[in-house]
Design a protein around this motif. Sequence first.
Motif, PDB file in Angstrom:
ATOM      1  N   VAL A 236       0.847  -1.192   0.000  1.00 16.29           N
ATOM      2  CA  VAL A 236       0.000   0.000   0.000  1.00 16.29           C
ATOM      3  C   VAL A 236       0.884   1.244   0.000  1.00 16.29           C
ATOM      4  O   VAL A 236       1.619   1.491   0.955  1.00 16.29           O
ATOM      5  CB  VAL A 236      -0.928   0.022   1.226  1.00 16.29           C
ATOM      6  N   ASP A 237       0.827   2.012  -1.047  1.00 23.95           N
ATOM      7  CA  ASP A 237       1.624   3.237  -1.135  1.00 23.95           C
ATOM      8  C   ASP A 237       1.022   4.329  -0.244  1.00 23.95           C
ATOM      9  O   ASP A 237      -0.199   4.445  -0.120  1.00 23.95           O
ATOM     10  CB  ASP A 237       1.674   3.744  -2.580  1.00 23.95           C
ATOM     11  N   GLY A 238       1.887   5.119   0.365  1.00 21.70           N
ATOM     12  CA  GLY A 238       1.431   6.276   1.120  1.00 21.70           C
ATOM     13  C   GLY A 238       1.115   6.011   2.572  1.00 21.70           C
ATOM     14  O   GLY A 238       0.386   6.783   3.195  1.00 21.70           O
ATOM     15  N   ALA A 239       1.658   4.915   3.131  1.00 28.00           N
ATOM     16  CA  ALA A 239       1.395   4.623   4.542  1.00 28.00           C
ATOM     17  C   ALA A 239       2.623   4.018   5.197  1.00 28.00           C
ATOM     18  O   ALA A 239       3.370   3.248   4.583  1.00 28.00           O
ATOM     19  CB  ALA A 239       0.205   3.683   4.693  1.00 28.00           C
ATOM     20  N   ASP A 240       2.836   4.383   6.448  1.00 32.66           N
ATOM     21  CA  ASP A 240       3.774   3.694   7.327  1.00 32.66           C
ATOM     22  C   ASP A 240       2.963   2.704   8.156  1.00 32.66           C
ATOM     23  O   ASP A 240       1.784   2.944   8.456  1.00 32.66           O
ATOM     24  CB  ASP A 240       4.468   4.673   8.282  1.00 32.66           C
ATOM     25  N   TRP A 241       3.612   1.605   8.573  1.00 31.71           N
ATOM     26  CA  TRP A 241       2.899   0.537   9.273  1.00 31.71           C
ATOM     27  C   TRP A 241       3.669   0.061  10.487  1.00 31.71           C
ATOM     28  O   TRP A 241       4.905  -0.022  10.460  1.00 31.71           O
ATOM     29  CB  TRP A 241       2.679  -0.658   8.350  1.00 31.71           C
ATOM     30  N   CYS A 242       2.921  -0.304  11.520  1.00 27.64           N
ATOM     31  CA  CYS A 242       3.495  -0.979  12.680  1.00 27.64           C
ATOM     32  C   CYS A 242       2.563  -2.138  13.026  1.00 27.64           C
ATOM     33  O   CYS A 242       1.402  -1.923  13.394  1.00 27.64           O
ATOM     34  CB  CYS A 242       3.623  -0.022  13.865  1.00 27.64           C
ATOM     35  N   LEU A 243       3.061  -3.353  12.870  1.00 28.15           N
ATOM     36  CA  LEU A 243       2.301  -4.558  13.187  1.00 28.15           C
ATOM     37  C   LEU A 243       2.861  -5.147  14.470  1.00 28.15           C
ATOM     38  O   LEU A 243       4.064  -5.440  14.556  1.00 28.15           O
ATOM     39  CB  LEU A 243       2.395  -5.563  12.037  1.00 28.15           C
TER      40      LEU A 243
ATOM     41  N   VAL B  52       8.007  -3.090  11.690  1.00 27.90           N
ATOM     42  CA  VAL B  52       7.802  -1.691  11.312  1.00 27.90           C
ATOM     43  C   VAL B  52       8.171  -1.500   9.844  1.00 27.90           C
ATOM     44  O   VAL B  52       9.210  -1.982   9.389  1.00 27.90           O
ATOM     45  CB  VAL B  52       8.653  -0.756  12.197  1.00 27.90           C
ATOM     46  N   ILE B  53       7.287  -0.824   9.119  1.00 24.71           N
ATOM     47  CA  ILE B  53       7.525  -0.486   7.713  1.00 24.71           C
ATOM     48  C   ILE B  53       7.327   1.015   7.573  1.00 24.71           C
ATOM     49  O   ILE B  53       6.215   1.515   7.781  1.00 24.71           O
ATOM     50  CB  ILE B  53       6.549  -1.238   6.791  1.00 24.71           C
ATOM     51  N   CYS B  54       8.381   1.734   7.256  1.00 16.11           N
ATOM     52  CA  CYS B  54       8.307   3.208   7.226  1.00 16.11           C
ATOM     53  C   CYS B  54       8.899   3.772   5.946  1.00 16.11           C
ATOM     54  O   CYS B  54      10.041   4.252   5.939  1.00 16.11           O
ATOM     55  CB  CYS B  54       9.040   3.801   8.425  1.00 16.11           C
ATOM     56  N   PRO B  55       8.165   3.766   4.844  1.00 14.60           N
ATOM     57  CA  PRO B  55       8.693   4.392   3.629  1.00 14.60           C
ATOM     58  C   PRO B  55       8.930   5.889   3.799  1.00 14.60           C
ATOM     59  O   PRO B  55       9.756   6.466   3.090  1.00 14.60           O
ATOM     60  CB  PRO B  55       7.617   4.104   2.582  1.00 14.60           C
ATOM     61  N   SER B  56       8.251   6.533   4.743  1.00  9.98           N
ATOM     62  CA  SER B  56       8.456   7.965   4.960  1.00  9.98           C
ATOM     63  C   SER B  56       9.783   8.259   5.642  1.00  9.98           C
ATOM     64  O   SER B  56      10.284   9.378   5.592  1.00  9.98           O
ATOM     65  CB  SER B  56       7.331   8.529   5.834  1.00  9.98           C
ATOM     66  N   GLY B  57      10.352   7.248   6.325  1.00  5.16           N
ATOM     67  CA  GLY B  57      11.577   7.459   7.083  1.00  5.16           C
ATOM     68  C   GLY B  57      11.355   7.986   8.488  1.00  5.16           C
ATOM     69  O   GLY B  57      12.289   8.095   9.271  1.00  5.16           O
TER      70      GLY B  57
ATOM     71  N   THR C  19      12.790   2.047  25.069  1.00  4.04           N
ATOM     72  CA  THR C  19      12.121   2.251  23.793  1.00  4.04           C
ATOM     73  C   THR C  19      13.114   2.087  22.650  1.00  4.04           C
ATOM     74  O   THR C  19      14.325   2.236  22.844  1.00  4.04           O
ATOM     75  CB  THR C  19      11.482   3.655  23.695  1.00  4.04           C
ATOM     76  N   VAL C  20      12.574   1.763  21.503  1.00  5.93           N
ATOM     77  CA  VAL C  20      13.359   1.666  20.269  1.00  5.93           C
ATOM     78  C   VAL C  20      12.673   2.522  19.220  1.00  5.93           C
ATOM     79  O   VAL C  20      11.483   2.341  18.953  1.00  5.93           O
ATOM     80  CB  VAL C  20      13.450   0.210  19.767  1.00  5.93           C
ATOM     81  N   ARG C  21      13.381   3.452  18.638  1.00  3.66           N
ATOM     82  CA  ARG C  21      12.853   4.217  17.511  1.00  3.66           C
ATOM     83  C   ARG C  21      13.243   3.482  16.241  1.00  3.66           C
ATOM     84  O   ARG C  21      14.418   3.360  15.920  1.00  3.66           O
ATOM     85  CB  ARG C  21      13.399   5.642  17.528  1.00  3.66           C
ATOM     86  N   SER C  22      12.232   2.965  15.559  1.00  2.00           N
ATOM     87  CA  SER C  22      12.484   2.086  14.419  1.00  2.00           C
ATOM     88  C   SER C  22      11.769   2.576  13.169  1.00  2.00           C
ATOM     89  O   SER C  22      10.585   2.893  13.203  1.00  2.00           O
ATOM     90  CB  SER C  22      12.006   0.662  14.735  1.00  2.00           C
ATOM     91  N   SER C  23      12.502   2.613  12.087  1.00  2.00           N
ATOM     92  CA  SER C  23      11.899   2.924  10.791  1.00  2.00           C
ATOM     93  C   SER C  23      12.005   1.735   9.842  1.00  2.00           C
ATOM     94  O   SER C  23      11.804   1.869   8.645  1.00  2.00           O
ATOM     95  CB  SER C  23      12.578   4.146  10.160  1.00  2.00           C
TER      96      SER C  23
END
Length: 259
Positions: free
Chosen positions: A124-131, A139-144, A163-167
Amino acid sequence: MSSLQKRSWVEQVMGLPISVLARGPVASTTAADIAVQAVYRELREVDGTFSTYRPDSEVSRLARGELGWEEASSVVREVADRCRRARELTGGLFDAETPAGGWDPSGLVKGWAAERASRLLAEVDGADWCLNAGGDVVVICPSGEPFTVGIQDPADSGAVVATVRSSGNAVATSGTAARGAHLYDPRSGGAVVGSWASVSVTGPSLEWADVLATAAFVADDEWPRVVSLLPGYAGLGVHVDGTVRAMPTWPSVTPRDAG
């Protein structure tokens, strides 16, 4: 990206809550919802195949001798191969063969299945995801723009110790907080009762982060060595006394870190 749309979903699959968070301009679109529902369908299919609690699953039928390995589906044989590789990598600290002589791939299946299903979100284009599959996170972060993933305090389910900051990296945790002393030591056949309440691992693959977290927890004080078996992975352990120890490569700082 905080002003962008967000939407979340949660369903019980595999006996645990699996949540999905979408962030971005298409988070509330039909395309995002279709992708998420496809993820849940795939995870339910995996559960139907691999659940040790469902009498009609392939794993249960294999255990009762109603199904031979030569008759097992290709996905079951694939997971068996992955479990063998995990056992070889960890020197037997991870082993799907149970002390009673059965086969239980649960320690690998959750991370493998969540990582595999997440590819449907990436389409899906245009979305970041956290499952988040019961604490195992993709974590899937095309935006960075990274997500912040919390590591639960084993002594307090409402608190985090780090905590972990993950992209892009995955996070997996193994321990006794949720299910008690349910993990066994393949070397002794007995339950793992060690000095650490949990071990969390972050790295590029959720499947391998999950395997390493399980093996590291079994290894007790040797857990940093186990986490280091694969490049690109880092670990954080919470001692039974509440002390937090992070490996030097752990990508976050926690005020309770004891080094």
